[in-house]
Design a protein around this motif. Structure first.
Motif, PDB file in Angstrom:
ATOM      1  N   GLY A 119       4.064  10.590   2.956  1.00 21.25           N
ATOM      2  CA  GLY A 119       3.303  10.058   2.386  1.00 21.25           C
ATOM      3  C   GLY A 119       4.096   8.973   3.437  1.00 21.25           C
ATOM      4  N   SER A 120       3.223   7.460   2.868  1.00 21.33           N
ATOM      5  CA  SER A 120       3.928   6.815   3.437  1.00 21.33           C
ATOM      6  C   SER A 120       3.937   4.904   2.222  1.00 21.33           C
ATOM      7  CB  SER A 120       3.250   6.257   4.761  1.00 21.33           C
ATOM      8  OG  SER A 120       1.657   5.597   4.376  1.00 21.33           O
ATOM      9  N   ALA A 121       5.094   3.871   3.737  1.00 18.66           N
ATOM     10  CA  ALA A 121       4.756   2.576   2.238  1.00 18.66           C
ATOM     11  C   ALA A 121       4.524   1.555   3.474  1.00 18.66           C
ATOM     12  CB  ALA A 121       5.661   2.450   1.370  1.00 18.66           C
ATOM     13  N   THR A 122       3.670   0.799   3.293  1.00  9.29           N
ATOM     14  CA  THR A 122       3.420  -0.365   4.501  1.00  9.29           C
ATOM     15  C   THR A 122       3.412  -2.154   2.607  1.00  9.29           C
ATOM     16  OG1 THR A 122       1.078  -0.205   4.497  1.00  9.29           O
ATOM     17  CG2 THR A 122       2.614   0.966   5.879  1.00  9.29           C
ATOM     18  N   GLU A 126       0.405  -1.240  -0.383  1.00  9.24           N
ATOM     19  CA  GLU A 126      -0.128   0.313  -0.029  1.00  9.24           C
ATOM     20  C   GLU A 126       0.858   1.690  -0.222  1.00  9.24           C
ATOM     21  OE1 GLU A 126      -2.879  -0.506   3.046  1.00  9.24           O
ATOM     22  OE2 GLU A 126      -4.123   0.971   2.593  1.00  9.24           O
ATOM     23  N   ALA A 127       1.292   2.007  -1.130  1.00  4.80           N
ATOM     24  CA  ALA A 127       1.444   3.512  -1.370  1.00  4.80           C
ATOM     25  C   ALA A 127       0.413   4.717  -0.661  1.00  4.80           C
ATOM     26  CB  ALA A 127       1.940   3.372  -2.384  1.00  4.80           C
ATOM     27  N   ARG A 128       0.276   5.272   0.368  1.00  2.00           N
ATOM     28  CA  ARG A 128      -0.523   6.116   0.760  1.00  2.00           C
ATOM     29  C   ARG A 128      -0.082   8.170   0.405  1.00  2.00           C
ATOM     30  NH1 ARG A 128      -3.703   4.773  -0.861  1.00  2.00           N
ATOM     31  NH2 ARG A 128      -4.810   3.321   0.500  1.00  2.00           N
ATOM     32  N   ASP A 129       0.083   8.396  -0.792  1.00  2.00           N
ATOM     33  CA  ASP A 129       0.322   9.826  -0.875  1.00  2.00           C
ATOM     34  C   ASP A 129       2.252   9.895  -1.006  1.00  2.00           C
ATOM     35  OD1 ASP A 129      -1.910  10.877  -1.325  1.00  2.00           O
ATOM     36  OD2 ASP A 129      -2.287  10.495   0.964  1.00  2.00           O
ATOM     37  N   SER A 138      -1.047   7.085  -4.979  1.00  2.00           N
ATOM     38  CA  SER A 138      -1.073   6.504  -4.300  1.00  2.00           C
ATOM     39  C   SER A 138      -1.975   4.652  -4.815  1.00  2.00           C
ATOM     40  CB  SER A 138      -2.526   6.952  -3.515  1.00  2.00           C
ATOM     41  OG  SER A 138      -2.403   7.776  -2.597  1.00  2.00           O
ATOM     42  N   GLU A 194      -2.330   0.056  -4.306  1.00  4.04           N
ATOM     43  CA  GLU A 194      -3.013  -1.081  -3.793  1.00  4.04           C
ATOM     44  C   GLU A 194      -1.943  -2.493  -4.337  1.00  4.04           C
ATOM     45  OE1 GLU A 194      -6.755  -0.329  -2.227  1.00  4.04           O
ATOM     46  OE2 GLU A 194      -5.427   1.478  -1.494  1.00  4.04           O
ATOM     47  N   THR A 212       2.568  12.685  -5.290  1.00  2.77           N
ATOM     48  CA  THR A 212       1.392  12.056  -4.508  1.00  2.77           C
ATOM     49  C   THR A 212       0.779  10.855  -4.695  1.00  2.77           C
ATOM     50  OG1 THR A 212       0.084  13.593  -5.240  1.00  2.77           O
ATOM     51  CG2 THR A 212       0.704  14.671  -3.139  1.00  2.77           C
TER      52      THR A 212
END
Lengths: 264, 339
Positions: free
Chosen positions: B69-72, B16-19, B34, B36, B32
């Motif tokens: 942003g974040s990446a999980t 998952e990448a968010r912004d 985002s 999945e 930015t």
């Protein structure tokens, strides 16, 4: 942590660098101790007022650690290459992928380099003690005048490990491996000793000289001193602390910088 | 329709990448972004060179710190994974090997870091088809061998997620075929697979989903079938309008296309043929209409490529403004029957 350290050792012992270095360190240790064993026990040197002065123990210390100054330059190179070759061949990527906590990865490098320093130290002692003891015996000098010699031998292992850590810091400070080796060895081998020599003539700065890395390294192993020189070397334990402080500062700086870096 | 059911050992893990944003000075490499990536599917991560693909992948893997942003992966940041090799395997560049270290030793170094036995190393050398080269120094490897070694490194810990940057670069056609089958096999095990490429055609037959970026921004994401659009049929006849009318009566929609073609929203060519026969119209051509993915990809990504400078976009004179029909599968040999 243990896994990362094991990985660092494997990195080092799976390229040809390690045995090239091993041969270099062994040969230089054997040659220098043979040479010092012969030179320091010649009557015309010790009797001469401009020559060296030292107790029987200090002479033996100097003989066994004769190759140390070449040894620590090689260890400086090893330290630089343990990180520099990772930048150069971009293996740093896989290092941080398999150990994403970079502080752990860097700490593993530090532990491994201390270990590698000790391994090379033993190789170097193998050369220096065997040749040195033989030469001293031929000169009818006791090759082990006191247990203090053992302390010196142990500290020479530590000194090599600490120089490898200094190299690690230099290798991070100067990411181009070739430049790092040239600058690192150039400074440690030529500039710093010259600086120490020059400063010893300046009254106000004389006190700094024993704290320079090469001076501290020599003081650690408590060898003979040049007679007629004003500057008193540090005691062995103070010298060991000074060198450890250099190593700690440089490797901590390197770790801090590596943790913040983008690896691309 | 998420898959990942029925599979044996592998529990699905999503990316998952968010912004996600990364700026280098004034340059916005990733903006930015985002998206999945789902388990049990192969996702193509596409964009022209310099679009920000590698930067994004490196942010997913904790190698580059995002500006925002974040990446999980499986809900965790890569940095926080305790046994990263068993969660995520990745191959970023085929050049990341010390030339003086053998391929096997390279894997052993990584195996040590992951607490894996040497037997696993030999297993993977076998699986990726390079056991013979294992003891040669990596400096002597061909590009294809490096790719395989990289893949072996990625798979060492039997990860649930696989992230591969341009994995077919330097592979010969045989190798590409092998890779395709290999990835399909892994995805059927429930693994999450993200494969980057700068060519849509290259991964067209491999991927289920796509994430397309250009200039650091998302331009399109979704299932490959969506991108292709609803399948339709092209028919050529003497009077397209009349045929369209006849088809409408049979509940089939049709619009005029280029050059007197009629685009019919069905794949049932038999129906089209029957309707035409009843209407007394000749069929000169009847074939599948497929979206031209290459043209679509150019259209999506090439508009203003920041790496080429302003007003210097790649001349795509042949790329039309809409999906160009791709000339395939002509099933009827009636072309030019009247002339």
């Amino acid at each position: 942590m243990g896994a990362a350290i094991k990985s660092e050792f494997r990195k080092f012992f799976t390229t040809r660098l390690w045995w090239g270095m091993a041969i270099g360190i062994f040969v230089s240790a054997a040659l220098f101790s043979g040479f010092f064993g012969w030179a320091l026990t010649s009557d015309d040197i010790t009797a001469d007022q401009t020559g060296v002065e030292g107790s029987a123990t200090q002479i033996v210390n100097s003989v066994y650690t004769g190759g140390l100054s070449v040894g620590y330059l090689l260890m400086l190179t090893v330290g630089i290459m343990q990180i520099g070759s990772e930048y150069r061949h971009k293996t740093i990527t896989s290092t941080f992928l398999s150990t994403p906590k970079r502080v752990t990865a860097m700490f593993a490098k530090i532990v491994a380099l201390l270990g590698i320093g000790a391994v090379y130290g033993l190789i170097s002692l193998l050369g220096s003690v065997s040749v040195g003891a033989m030469v001293l015996s031929l000169r009818d000098i006791d090759p082990f005048p006191s247990t203090e010699v053992l302390r010196t031998l142990a500290l020479s292992l530590l000194a090599l490990g600490l120089w490898a850590l200094i190299g690690l810091g230099v290798g991070i400070l100067i990411p181009n491996q070739v430049a790092a080796i040239l600058v690192g060895v150039g400074v440690a081998w030529i500039i710093e000793p010259l600086l120490g020599f020059g400063l010893s003539f300046v009254d106000a700065l004389q006190g700094v000289v024993p704290y320079l890395p090469s001076q501290a390294t020599n003081a650690m192993v408590n060898g003979v001193t040049q007679s007629g020189v004003e500057v008193k070397p540090l005691s062995w334990w103070a010298a060991a602390l000074v060198l450890a402080a250099y190593a700690a500062a440089l490797s901590a700086f390197g770790t801090w910088r590596t943790v913040r870096q983008d690896i691309s | 329709m998420t898959t990942a059911q029925t599979t044996t050992s592998t529990r699905g893990a999503r990316i998952e990448a968010r912004d996600l944003t990364k700026t280098f000075g004034a340059f916005k490499a990733v903006d930015t972004l985002s998206f999945e990536v789902e388990p049990g599917r192969i996702t193509g991560f596409l964009g022209p060179n310099g679009a920000g693909k590698t930067t994004t992948l490196r942010m997913l893997l904790g190698l580059i710190h995002p500006t925002a942003g974040s990446a999980t992966i499986d809900g965790q940041k890569y940095h926080d994974l305790d046994h990263p090799q068993s969660i995520v395997g990745s191959a970023l560049e085929a050049t990341n090997f010390h030339p003086g270290r053998s391929g096997r030793d390279h894997l052993r170094v990584l195996a040590a870091a992951g607490g894996l036995p040497d037997s696993r190393v030999d297993e993977l050398l076998e699986l990726t088809g390079i056991p013979a080269a294992a003891r040669k120094r990596a400096g002597e490897y061909s590009m294809g061998m490096r790719q395989r070694l990289g893949l072996a490194a990625a798979l060492l810990g039997d990860p649930r997620v696989l992230i591969l940057d341009e994995p077919s670069n330097g592979l010969d056609p045989e190798g590409i075929r092998w890779l395709r089958g290999f990835l399909r096999h892994l995805s059927n095990e429930g693994k999450t697979i993200l494969v980057s490429s700068h060519l849509l055609q290259e991964v067209e037959q491999t991927v289920d989903d796509v994430v397309i970026i250009a200039n650091g921004r998302m331009v399109r994401s979704g299932a490959m079938s969506e991108l292709r659009g609803a399948p339709s049929t092209i028919v050529r006849t003497s009077d397209p309008a009349q045929l369209a009318g006849a088809l409408r009566v049979a509940d089939v929609l049709a619009q005029p296309g280029d050059d007197g073609e009629l685009i019919v929203e069905t794949t049932d060519k038999r129906l089209v043929g029957d309707v035409a026969l009843r209407a007394g119209l000749p069929i000169w051509e009847l074939r599948d209409r497929k979206a031209d993915l290459e043209a679509l990809f150019f259209e999506l990504t090439e508009g203003t490529n920041r790496n080429l400078g302003d007003g210097n976009a790649v001349p795509t004179a042949t790329a039309p403004t809409t999906h160009a029909p791709h000339e395939t599968d002509a099933i009827s040999g009636q072309e030019g029957a009247n002339e």
